[in-house]
Design an enzyme around this catalytic site. Sequence first.
Site, mmCIF file in Angstrom:
data_model
loop_
_atom_site.group_PDB
_atom_site.id
_atom_site.type_symbol
_atom_site.label_atom_id
_atom_site.label_comp_id
_atom_site.label_asym_id
_atom_site.label_seq_id
_atom_site.Cartn_x
_atom_site.Cartn_y
_atom_site.Cartn_z
ATOM 1 N N ASP A 67 11.560 1.037 11.543
ATOM 2 C CA ASP A 67 11.278 2.114 10.594
ATOM 3 C C ASP A 67 10.802 3.358 11.339
ATOM 4 O OD1 ASP A 67 8.794 1.123 11.336
ATOM 5 O OD2 ASP A 67 8.148 0.575 9.319
ATOM 6 N N ASN A 136 -0.254 -3.399 0.662
ATOM 7 C CA ASN A 136 0.422 -3.527 -0.634
ATOM 8 C C ASN A 136 1.618 -4.474 -0.533
ATOM 9 O OD1 ASN A 136 2.257 -2.029 0.796
ATOM 10 N ND2 ASN A 136 2.326 -0.290 -0.611
ATOM 11 N N GLU A 143 8.613 -0.505 0.362
ATOM 12 C CA GLU A 143 7.447 -0.466 -0.522
ATOM 13 C C GLU A 143 7.684 -1.359 -1.749
ATOM 14 O OE1 GLU A 143 4.825 0.938 0.538
ATOM 15 O OE2 GLU A 143 5.063 3.037 1.135
HETATM 16 C C1 GLP Z 1 3.010 0.285 8.397
HETATM 17 C C2 GLP Z 1 4.391 0.099 9.068
HETATM 18 C C3 GLP Z 1 4.777 -1.345 9.152
HETATM 19 C C4 GLP Z 1 3.552 -2.145 9.591
HETATM 20 C C5 GLP Z 1 2.577 -2.191 8.458
HETATM 21 C C6 GLP Z 1 1.273 -2.903 8.779
HETATM 22 O O1 GLP Z 1 3.089 1.193 7.345
HETATM 23 N N1 GLP Z 1 5.476 0.853 8.453
HETATM 24 O O2 GLP Z 1 5.862 -1.506 10.041
HETATM 25 O O3 GLP Z 1 3.930 -3.448 9.941
HETATM 26 O O4 GLP Z 1 2.338 -0.891 7.929
HETATM 27 O O5 GLP Z 1 0.504 -2.191 9.688
HETATM 28 P P1 GLP Z 1 -0.760 -2.809 10.407
HETATM 29 O O6 GLP Z 1 -0.248 -3.843 11.366
HETATM 30 O O7 GLP Z 1 -1.392 -1.656 11.127
HETATM 31 O O8 GLP Z 1 -1.629 -3.410 9.367
#
Ligand code: GLP
Length: 241
Positions: A67, A136, A143
């Site tokens: 992403d 979420n 999303e």
């Molecule tokens: C972000 C990214 C994801 C990531 C997720 C969790 O928004 N787009 O690819 O895996 O949220 O992030 P974290 O590991 O910092 O909790």
Amino acid sequence: MKTEVYENYIALSEAVSDKIIETVKENPTAVLCLATGKTPVLAYELLVKKAASRKVSFSNCMFIQLDEWIGISPQTEGSCYDTLNRQLFKPLGISATQIILFNALTGNEDEECMKMNEAIKNLDGIDLMLVGVGKNGHIGFNEPGTDFGIGTHVSALQPATIESGLNKFPGVAITGKGFTLGLKNVLDAKLLLVAANGEAKADIIQQGMKGDITTDVPLSVVRRHANAIVMLDEEAASLLQ
Ligand code: GLP
């Protein structure tokens, strides 16, 4: 799908890095798709060390971007590319030809998504995908509400995700959109690793693993994947029993 619970974040990170290393040892031309975020930071640090000590070369692997924030250049500190570049690509000596990126500054977003789906097809699919979980339940930038059957697409980011972008890129205009591989790409990955740690993730892990399989909780789609491993530390798994 199976679930593996590790004592703590360090043990989880050891296990995640081992699985990636094992995959590349068995298949030196593996196609990898690896998440950014806080969750895999230690796993990547360990991976770099293990690649050197176990003499596992990543020089014939391909990397597909999971992403990216639309409108943020790859060079911007904190972009998904910049993050992986610093944590993995540079330390592993990965060349630009091994990385398939979204052009986050493109004027033609649909074409960019098509190009990514084509690239994945031409590489015969993703061998190993590692994803984290948003609070979420989002995976990549999928999303809540995202159709399970959708491939690479432009995601309209939710307010909480946009807010994290605003914190990440102070002073930079956030478009509110992100490129992401879709949940179809997630389901098509030959091996899917889902990693989560910390008690802040316990609630969403419980919903995703034990609640309905629903687009309201994108994480729940992983239960439809035959070769998925949900890897948790004890805190993230604490509401599962
Ligand atoms: C972000 C990214 C994801 C990531 C997720 C969790 O928004 N787009 O690819 O895996 O949220 O992030 P974290 O590991 O910092 O909790």
